[in-house]
Design a protein around this motif. Structure first.
Motif, short mmCIF file in Angstrom:
data_model
loop_
_atom_site.label_atom_id
_atom_site.label_comp_id
_atom_site.label_asym_id
_atom_site.label_seq_id
_atom_site.Cartn_x
_atom_site.Cartn_y
_atom_site.Cartn_z
N ARG A 215 30.10 38.93 50.12
CA ARG A 215 29.13 38.06 49.68
C ARG A 215 29.34 36.99 48.72
NH1 ARG A 215 26.33 38.31 44.59
NH2 ARG A 215 28.30 38.99 43.49
N ARG A 216 30.85 36.77 47.49
CA ARG A 216 30.86 36.50 46.39
C ARG A 216 31.45 34.66 48.08
NH1 ARG A 216 33.94 38.31 41.25
NH2 ARG A 216 33.22 40.16 41.43
N LEU A 217 31.85 34.99 49.16
CA LEU A 217 32.62 34.02 49.76
C LEU A 217 31.30 33.35 50.43
CD1 LEU A 217 35.43 35.75 51.21
CD2 LEU A 217 35.13 33.69 49.76
N LEU A 234 35.87 29.94 42.63
CA LEU A 234 34.59 30.08 43.00
C LEU A 234 33.99 31.87 42.81
CD1 LEU A 234 34.34 27.51 45.29
CD2 LEU A 234 33.46 27.26 43.93
N ILE A 235 35.69 32.80 43.41
CA ILE A 235 35.16 33.60 43.13
C ILE A 235 35.47 35.01 41.93
CG2 ILE A 235 34.78 34.06 46.16
CD1 ILE A 235 37.66 35.27 45.93
N GLU A 236 35.97 34.58 41.08
CA GLU A 236 36.29 35.05 40.01
C GLU A 236 35.74 35.35 38.88
OE1 GLU A 236 39.41 32.97 38.12
OE2 GLU A 236 38.68 30.89 37.60
N ASN A 240 36.13 31.54 32.66
CA ASN A 240 36.26 30.31 31.68
C ASN A 240 37.13 30.74 30.86
OD1 ASN A 240 34.52 33.03 30.71
ND2 ASN A 240 33.69 32.34 29.79
N SER A 241 38.19 32.60 31.50
CA SER A 241 39.18 32.86 30.44
C SER A 241 40.56 32.23 31.34
CB SER A 241 38.85 34.20 31.64
OG SER A 241 39.95 35.35 31.10
N LEU A 242 41.10 32.54 30.35
CA LEU A 242 43.19 32.08 30.22
C LEU A 242 44.12 33.18 31.59
CD1 LEU A 242 44.09 30.83 27.67
CD2 LEU A 242 43.82 29.14 29.97
N PHE A 243 43.70 33.87 31.53
CA PHE A 243 44.29 35.28 32.17
C PHE A 243 43.44 35.68 33.85
CE2 PHE A 243 44.81 36.82 27.88
CZ PHE A 243 45.63 37.15 28.02
N PRO A 244 44.94 35.39 34.72
CA PRO A 244 44.01 35.15 36.54
C PRO A 244 43.54 36.52 36.54
CG PRO A 244 46.63 36.04 35.97
CD PRO A 244 46.21 35.34 34.62
N GLN A 245 42.59 36.33 37.06
CA GLN A 245 41.69 37.31 37.14
C GLN A 245 42.35 37.88 38.72
OE1 GLN A 245 38.15 36.91 36.27
NE2 GLN A 245 39.11 35.52 34.46
N ILE A 246 43.09 37.12 39.70
CA ILE A 246 43.24 37.15 40.88
C ILE A 246 44.76 37.11 41.43
CG2 ILE A 246 42.62 36.35 43.72
CD1 ILE A 246 39.94 35.57 42.89
N ARG A 457 37.49 42.40 33.92
CA ARG A 457 37.12 42.86 35.37
C ARG A 457 37.58 41.76 36.11
NH1 ARG A 457 36.00 45.49 31.18
NH2 ARG A 457 34.40 47.15 30.88
N SER A 458 37.91 42.96 37.27
CA SER A 458 38.38 41.68 38.72
C SER A 458 37.49 42.67 39.59
CB SER A 458 40.00 41.90 38.70
OG SER A 458 40.73 41.02 40.24
#
Length: 519
Positions: A215-217, A234-236, A240-246, A457-458
């Motif tokens: 859906r996100r893609l 585009l999908i995280e 706006n967070s500094l922490f990587p979620q992927i 959340r990831s």
């Protein structure tokens, strides 16, 4: 005004051509199909339209992009058999029996023809036929498979992804020899037409996760995708967070380990970096080499990384806070040594720390951007020379140089670059808080970071799982590196439908020790 009018008319014409191409079928007249495709590719000097005749009766055209096609095989396997063929005229359905090319695909729409040509596949069109033939004779230059420089290991595979999606898929297929490994390909980008592959193991990955990833893609609509970094942003969940979620990695063995736990992987054609979702904070503090060593050694190294996170984030701030507001907490002998070294320093501890940290970060980035042969030498020599010169000039004290050096060494222990740069950035606002409020400022900074991490959340998975919320069965791979024979279940957050990884009782032990010694 004339230029604007021409530009608008050109834009409108391009839009109209694209809309027509998306709906139009191939006609039975070769000249109409050829003329329309020639209009679409007008101004593309590298697109070749090769006209020829089969049997001296059937007009045909071969369309391809020069530089993307294996011309030797095209001449040998396509043109030579068709030009030398004798006998009665044949339909397009019998061409596959004449042309010795295994990857042949029939096409009905102009849009399909344009996509195949743009991807490097030569197209064969015949007169009186409403179908075209795509020939799998693409030849793309690519680099050899080699070890990723940013993820080198002492003990483990030396293979890394390349820029070709087909090669990357084969690297995963070599490791997961099961039809349950599924691949979904989509095309993103109006102009780049970038192919993106979504990989998962059916029966392990949650269906809801796969659906959410797709859906996100599918929502991405833009001019072009130039790398996996575009997709990540585009999908995280929270951009706006500094922490990587992927999680990003170039190692196929790392991707396979996550696929076997129920994660989904995204690969982008033209980029060697794979994206893994969902992910937690603790995934960035783990390395594939943890599982190549004994579990006790892996656990100690993992705890060393946890300590390095605290050092990178808090050591300079703690030094500034103690020196500025809490001198009574420093042992007397050490306080006298620090005071002596700071006699000629005209700046407060906060400014001194900022000066050294910014200088160290600049040297680190310079070492990354310079050629590999020079980068390491310049960054090390530069740090030594500048640190010694700054101390001799009375700009910074020796203890501050040592604190910055320890912090820099600790940052090198982090196995993933995104989490390392996040912690390096966060230590600057914490230093400001320490300079203004002392230890109270550090505590407030830590509380703010924890609150933010709890909100992250990831792809629906809490970022601090399995600690917040608490999942006891998953703690054994976070607090320490559990033995391979004890990892009977997959992580609860990614594989609820198929939690069993292996059967119990895998711990190695001699069946009959007495017989073993007697032999």
């Amino acid at each position: 005004m004339g230029f604007l009018k021409n530009w608008l008319s050109s834009k409108k014409r391009t839009k109209q051509l694209n809309e027509i191409a998306a709906q139009q079928n191939l006609t039975a007249t070769l000249e109409e199909n050829r003329s329309f495709l020639a209009t679409i590719f007008k101004g593309c000097s590298d697109v070749v339209f090769h006209d020829f005749t089969i049997f001296g009766q059937i007009s045909a055209v071969l369309i391809y992009i020069e530089g993307l096609v294996d011309k030797e095989k095209l001449d040998q396997n396509v043109l030579t058999p068709l030009l030398n063929k004798t006998g009665e005229p044949f339909s397009i359905n019998t061409v596959s029996g004449v042309i010795p090319v295994s990857n042949i695909k029939e096409l009905n729409y102009i849009e399909e023809i344009i996509d195949e040509i743009s991807n490097g596949h030569p197209i064969l069109l015949l007169d009186h036929q409403k179908k075209g033939i795509s020939l799998g004779l693409t030849q793309l230059e690519h680099r050899a498979i080699e070890e990723p420089p940013a993820e080198s290991v002492i003990r483990g595979p030396r293979e890394g992804f390349t820029e070709l999606l087909t090669i990357n898929t084969s690297l995963l297929r070599r490791r997961i020899k099961s039809p349950q490994l599924k691949v979904k390909n989509i095309v993103v980008g109006r102009y780049t037409r970038t192919k993106i592959g979504v990989y998962y193991i059916e029966g392990i990955a949650e269906k809801s996760l796969i659906k959410e990833v797709m859906r996100r893609l599918d929502k991405i609509y833009m001019d072009g995708i130039l790398g996996s970094g575009y997709i990540e942003e585009l999908i995280e969940d929270q951009s706006n967070s500094l922490f990587p979620q992927i999680l990003s990695t170039e190692r196929p063995d790392v991707v396979v380990s996550y696929l076997l736990e129920g994660h989904v992987t995204i690969l982008c054609d033209g980029n060697p970096v794979a994206l893994v979702v969902p992910i937690t904070l603790f995934s960035f503090l783990q390395s594939s080499e943890d599982y190549a060593q004994k579990f006790m050694i892996g656990s100690l190294i993992r705890w060393l990384r946890y300590i390095s996170v605290a050092i990178v984030l808090l050591l300079p701030s703690t030094y500034v806070a103690l020196l500025t507001y809490h001198q009574e907490m420093i042992p007397t002998s050490l306080l006298l040594t620090i005071a002596k070294s700071r006699e000629q320093i005209p700046f407060p501890a906060l400014f001194e720390a900022l000066l050294m940290e910014i200088t160290f970060e600049a040297l680190r980035e310079a070492g990354v951007r310079l050629p590999q042969q020079l980068g390491t030498a310049i960054s090390i020599v530069g740090a030594l020379v500048i640190g010694q010169a700054a101390t001799a000039a009375g700009l910074v004290s020796s203890p501050m140089v040592m604190v910055v050096a320890i912090t820099g060494v600790a940052s090198f222990l982090l196995p993933h670059y995104p989490i390392g740069i996040t912690l390096r950035i966060l230590r600057f606002p914490i230093m400001f808080l320490a300079g203004m409020l002392g230890l109270l400022g550090i505590i407030l900074g830590i509380i703010a970071i924890v609150i933010h991490l709890c909100s992250l959340r990831s792809f629906g998975v809490p970022y601090l799982t399995p600690i917040v919320p608490m999942v006891k069965q998953d703690l054994k791979d976070v607090l320490y590196r559990s033995p391979i024979w004890a990892r009977n279940k997959r992580p609860h957050s990614t594989s609820k439908q198929n939690p069993i990884r292996q059967s119990p009782g895998q711990k190695p032990e001699a069946e009959n020790e007495e017989e073993l010694h007697s032999d």
